[in-house]
Design a protein around this motif. Structure first.
Motif, PDB file in Angstrom:
ATOM      1  N   TYR A   1      39.730  20.731 -35.737  1.00 59.68           N
ATOM      2  CA  TYR A   1      40.025  21.264 -37.062  1.00 59.68           C
ATOM      3  C   TYR A   1      41.470  20.946 -37.474  1.00 59.68           C
ATOM      4  O   TYR A   1      41.727  20.581 -38.619  1.00 59.68           O
ATOM      5  CB  TYR A   1      39.779  22.777 -37.089  1.00 59.68           C
ATOM      6  CG  TYR A   1      40.172  23.420 -38.383  1.00 59.68           C
ATOM      7  CD1 TYR A   1      39.362  23.314 -39.507  1.00 59.68           C
ATOM      8  CD2 TYR A   1      41.371  24.127 -38.503  1.00 59.68           C
ATOM      9  CE1 TYR A   1      39.731  23.895 -40.707  1.00 59.68           C
ATOM     10  CE2 TYR A   1      41.742  24.708 -39.697  1.00 59.68           C
ATOM     11  CZ  TYR A   1      40.920  24.596 -40.787  1.00 59.68           C
ATOM     12  OH  TYR A   1      41.288  25.163 -41.970  1.00 59.68           O
ATOM     13  N   MET A   2      42.381  21.052 -36.533  1.00 57.01           N
ATOM     14  CA  MET A   2      43.790  20.750 -36.840  1.00 57.01           C
ATOM     15  C   MET A   2      43.966  19.285 -37.227  1.00 57.01           C
ATOM     16  O   MET A   2      44.692  18.969 -38.174  1.00 57.01           O
ATOM     17  CB  MET A   2      44.672  21.089 -35.637  1.00 57.01           C
ATOM     18  CG  MET A   2      44.840  22.570 -35.404  1.00 57.01           C
ATOM     19  SD  MET A   2      45.659  23.036 -33.850  1.00 57.01           S
ATOM     20  CE  MET A   2      46.791  21.744 -33.541  1.00 57.01           C
ATOM     21  N   ILE A   3      43.292  18.395 -36.518  1.00 54.83           N
ATOM     22  CA  ILE A   3      43.385  16.966 -36.838  1.00 54.83           C
ATOM     23  C   ILE A   3      42.817  16.705 -38.228  1.00 54.83           C
ATOM     24  O   ILE A   3      43.441  16.021 -39.049  1.00 54.83           O
ATOM     25  CB  ILE A   3      42.664  16.125 -35.764  1.00 54.83           C
ATOM     26  CG1 ILE A   3      43.407  16.222 -34.433  1.00 54.83           C
ATOM     27  CG2 ILE A   3      42.538  14.670 -36.209  1.00 54.83           C
ATOM     28  CD1 ILE A   3      42.635  15.661 -33.253  1.00 54.83           C
ATOM     29  N   ALA A   4      41.647  17.279 -38.496  1.00 56.31           N
ATOM     30  CA  ALA A   4      41.019  17.079 -39.800  1.00 56.31           C
ATOM     31  C   ALA A   4      41.876  17.676 -40.919  1.00 56.31           C
ATOM     32  O   ALA A   4      42.042  17.073 -41.980  1.00 56.31           O
ATOM     33  CB  ALA A   4      39.622  17.689 -39.807  1.00 56.31           C
ATOM     34  N   SER A   5      42.433  18.858 -40.677  1.00 65.68           N
ATOM     35  CA  SER A   5      43.288  19.488 -41.689  1.00 65.68           C
ATOM     36  C   SER A   5      44.546  18.681 -41.935  1.00 65.68           C
ATOM     37  O   SER A   5      45.007  18.557 -43.077  1.00 65.68           O
ATOM     38  CB  SER A   5      43.675  20.902 -41.254  1.00 65.68           C
ATOM     39  OG  SER A   5      42.534  21.711 -41.176  1.00 65.68           O
ATOM     40  N   SER A   6      45.104  18.116 -40.881  1.00 60.74           N
ATOM     41  CA  SER A   6      46.312  17.314 -41.068  1.00 60.74           C
ATOM     42  C   SER A   6      46.015  16.064 -41.894  1.00 60.74           C
ATOM     43  O   SER A   6      46.848  15.641 -42.693  1.00 60.74           O
ATOM     44  CB  SER A   6      46.937  16.946 -39.723  1.00 60.74           C
ATOM     45  OG  SER A   6      46.080  16.091 -38.994  1.00 60.74           O
ATOM     46  N   ILE A   7      44.833  15.493 -41.728  1.00 62.67           N
ATOM     47  CA  ILE A   7      44.450  14.330 -42.542  1.00 62.67           C
ATOM     48  C   ILE A   7      44.317  14.743 -44.004  1.00 62.67           C
ATOM     49  O   ILE A   7      44.826  14.072 -44.905  1.00 62.67           O
ATOM     50  CB  ILE A   7      43.148  13.704 -42.006  1.00 62.67           C
ATOM     51  CG1 ILE A   7      43.401  13.066 -40.639  1.00 62.67           C
ATOM     52  CG2 ILE A   7      42.590  12.677 -42.987  1.00 62.67           C
ATOM     53  CD1 ILE A   7      42.149  12.662 -39.908  1.00 62.67           C
ATOM     54  N   LEU A   8      43.667  15.879 -44.247  1.00 62.64           N
ATOM     55  CA  LEU A   8      43.511  16.377 -45.617  1.00 62.64           C
ATOM     56  C   LEU A   8      44.876  16.660 -46.243  1.00 62.64           C
ATOM     57  O   LEU A   8      45.141  16.267 -47.384  1.00 62.64           O
ATOM     58  CB  LEU A   8      42.653  17.641 -45.626  1.00 62.64           C
ATOM     59  CG  LEU A   8      42.492  18.323 -46.976  1.00 62.64           C
ATOM     60  CD1 LEU A   8      41.728  17.431 -47.949  1.00 62.64           C
ATOM     61  CD2 LEU A   8      41.803  19.652 -46.820  1.00 62.64           C
ATOM     62  N   LEU A   9      45.747  17.299 -45.508  1.00 61.08           N
ATOM     63  CA  LEU A   9      47.068  17.626 -46.038  1.00 61.08           C
ATOM     64  C   LEU A   9      47.934  16.379 -46.227  1.00 61.08           C
ATOM     65  O   LEU A   9      48.777  16.340 -47.122  1.00 61.08           O
ATOM     66  CB  LEU A   9      47.762  18.646 -45.144  1.00 61.08           C
ATOM     67  CG  LEU A   9      47.106  20.028 -45.159  1.00 61.08           C
ATOM     68  CD1 LEU A   9      47.757  20.946 -44.141  1.00 61.08           C
ATOM     69  CD2 LEU A   9      47.120  20.636 -46.537  1.00 61.08           C
ATOM     70  N   TYR A  10      47.719  15.371 -45.405  1.00 66.97           N
ATOM     71  CA  TYR A  10      48.421  14.098 -45.618  1.00 66.97           C
ATOM     72  C   TYR A  10      48.061  13.530 -46.991  1.00 66.97           C
ATOM     73  O   TYR A  10      48.933  13.107 -47.744  1.00 66.97           O
ATOM     74  CB  TYR A  10      48.060  13.090 -44.517  1.00 66.97           C
ATOM     75  CG  TYR A  10      48.523  11.698 -44.849  1.00 66.97           C
ATOM     76  CD1 TYR A  10      49.830  11.303 -44.594  1.00 66.97           C
ATOM     77  CD2 TYR A  10      47.673  10.786 -45.466  1.00 66.97           C
ATOM     78  CE1 TYR A  10      50.276  10.039 -44.922  1.00 66.97           C
ATOM     79  CE2 TYR A  10      48.108   9.514 -45.798  1.00 66.97           C
ATOM     80  CZ  TYR A  10      49.402   9.143 -45.534  1.00 66.97           C
ATOM     81  OH  TYR A  10      49.831   7.892 -45.872  1.00 66.97           O
ATOM     82  N   PHE A  11      46.764  13.521 -47.297  1.00 66.98           N
ATOM     83  CA  PHE A  11      46.340  13.005 -48.593  1.00 66.98           C
ATOM     84  C   PHE A  11      46.842  13.892 -49.730  1.00 66.98           C
ATOM     85  O   PHE A  11      47.198  13.390 -50.789  1.00 66.98           O
ATOM     86  CB  PHE A  11      44.813  12.852 -48.655  1.00 66.98           C
ATOM     87  CG  PHE A  11      44.324  11.635 -47.948  1.00 66.98           C
ATOM     88  CD1 PHE A  11      44.465  10.381 -48.527  1.00 66.98           C
ATOM     89  CD2 PHE A  11      43.728  11.722 -46.710  1.00 66.98           C
ATOM     90  CE1 PHE A  11      44.027   9.243 -47.887  1.00 66.98           C
ATOM     91  CE2 PHE A  11      43.283  10.591 -46.057  1.00 66.98           C
ATOM     92  CZ  PHE A  11      43.428   9.348 -46.638  1.00 66.98           C
ATOM     93  N   TYR A  12      46.879  15.197 -49.524  1.00 65.10           N
ATOM     94  CA  TYR A  12      47.396  16.110 -50.548  1.00 65.10           C
ATOM     95  C   TYR A  12      48.870  15.832 -50.820  1.00 65.10           C
ATOM     96  O   TYR A  12      49.307  15.814 -51.967  1.00 65.10           O
ATOM     97  CB  TYR A  12      47.195  17.556 -50.088  1.00 65.10           C
ATOM     98  CG  TYR A  12      47.828  18.580 -50.987  1.00 65.10           C
ATOM     99  CD1 TYR A  12      47.363  18.774 -52.284  1.00 65.10           C
ATOM    100  CD2 TYR A  12      48.900  19.344 -50.552  1.00 65.10           C
ATOM    101  CE1 TYR A  12      47.953  19.712 -53.120  1.00 65.10           C
ATOM    102  CE2 TYR A  12      49.488  20.285 -51.368  1.00 65.10           C
ATOM    103  CZ  TYR A  12      49.011  20.464 -52.656  1.00 65.10           C
ATOM    104  OH  TYR A  12      49.595  21.395 -53.473  1.00 65.10           O
ATOM    105  N   GLN A  13      49.621  15.572 -49.751  1.00 65.69           N
ATOM    106  CA  GLN A  13      51.059  15.333 -49.888  1.00 65.69           C
ATOM    107  C   GLN A  13      51.383  13.947 -50.417  1.00 65.69           C
ATOM    108  O   GLN A  13      52.199  13.787 -51.309  1.00 65.69           O
ATOM    109  CB  GLN A  13      51.738  15.535 -48.530  1.00 65.69           C
ATOM    110  CG  GLN A  13      53.232  15.339 -48.549  1.00 65.69           C
ATOM    111  CD  GLN A  13      53.957  16.440 -49.274  1.00 65.69           C
ATOM    112  OE1 GLN A  13      53.539  17.577 -49.239  1.00 65.69           O
ATOM    113  NE2 GLN A  13      55.038  16.119 -49.952  1.00 65.69           N
TER     114      GLN A  13
END
Length: 191
Positions: free
Chosen positions: A158-170
């Motif tokens: 979940y942390m890896i997936a969330s970090s990918i999502l937040l990368y795209f958000y940022q």
């Protein structure tokens, strides 16, 4: 499932879909069942935000939201139906079961079904599929003792997936749908 992990002589497809006499009818039945499940999934997913956040008219819901629900449901049904049909087709062409059948069938199912969705939704689906792929790869690696299996390992996934999502958000906010950007702004704050 373990029987499909080793190549062996081709057996009748009826063992894989006993409810249908032919591969085509079975794939069609799978398509319809998943389409109906997609309606149950996507109706609230599209209607609730449209009613709560956008407060649009009935005309908007019928002209814009209903086609999106149907399109996404057809996408899911097509993925499942093509996947099931492709497995039977590959089995008939090759003449035996292979380890790579599921991956090949999934590739063709994804390729055909993604064309149904709007271009604006494809990046969201890619992010969702990436999350699922990370989880599958992690579980496969753990089953083969390539990575340690530890309690609550899904949290790491979940942390890896969330970090990918937040990368795209940022870094690439235009690649996310406006609803996703709005939701992340609400919980995280302005970028």
């Amino acid at each position: 499932m373990s029987i499909l992990s080793k190549p062996h002589q081709l057996q009748s497809c009826e063992k894989f879909h006993p409810w249908g006499k032919t591969c085509t009818s079975s794939a069609s039945q799978i398509w319809f069942a998943v389409f109906l499940a997609g309606l149950k999934l996507y109706a609230p997913l599209f209607l609730v935000p449209a009613l709560i956040f956008k407060r649009k008219s009935i005309q908007f819901l019928v002209q814009r939201t209903l086609p999106e629900i149907l399109r996404s449901s057809v996408f899911l049904g097509t993925y499942a139906g093509v996947y099931a049909g492709a497995i039977c087709l590959i089995r008939r062409i090759v003449g035996k079961d292979l380890k790579s059948m599921a991956a090949i069938s999934g590739f063709f199912a994804g390729l055909l079904s993604i064309l149904i969705e709007k271009k604006s939704r494809r990046s969201e689906l890619a992010l969702y599929c990436l999350n699922q792929a990370i989880e599958v790869v992690w579980k496969m690696a753990a089953a083969r003792k390539l990575v340690p299996l530890f309690k609550n390992g899904e949290v790491l996934v979940y942390m890896i997936a969330s970090s990918i999502l937040l990368y795209f958000y940022q870094n690439e906010p235009d690649s996310l749908r406006s609803n996703m950007n709005g939701l992340l702004k609400f919980f995280i704050g302005k970028n």
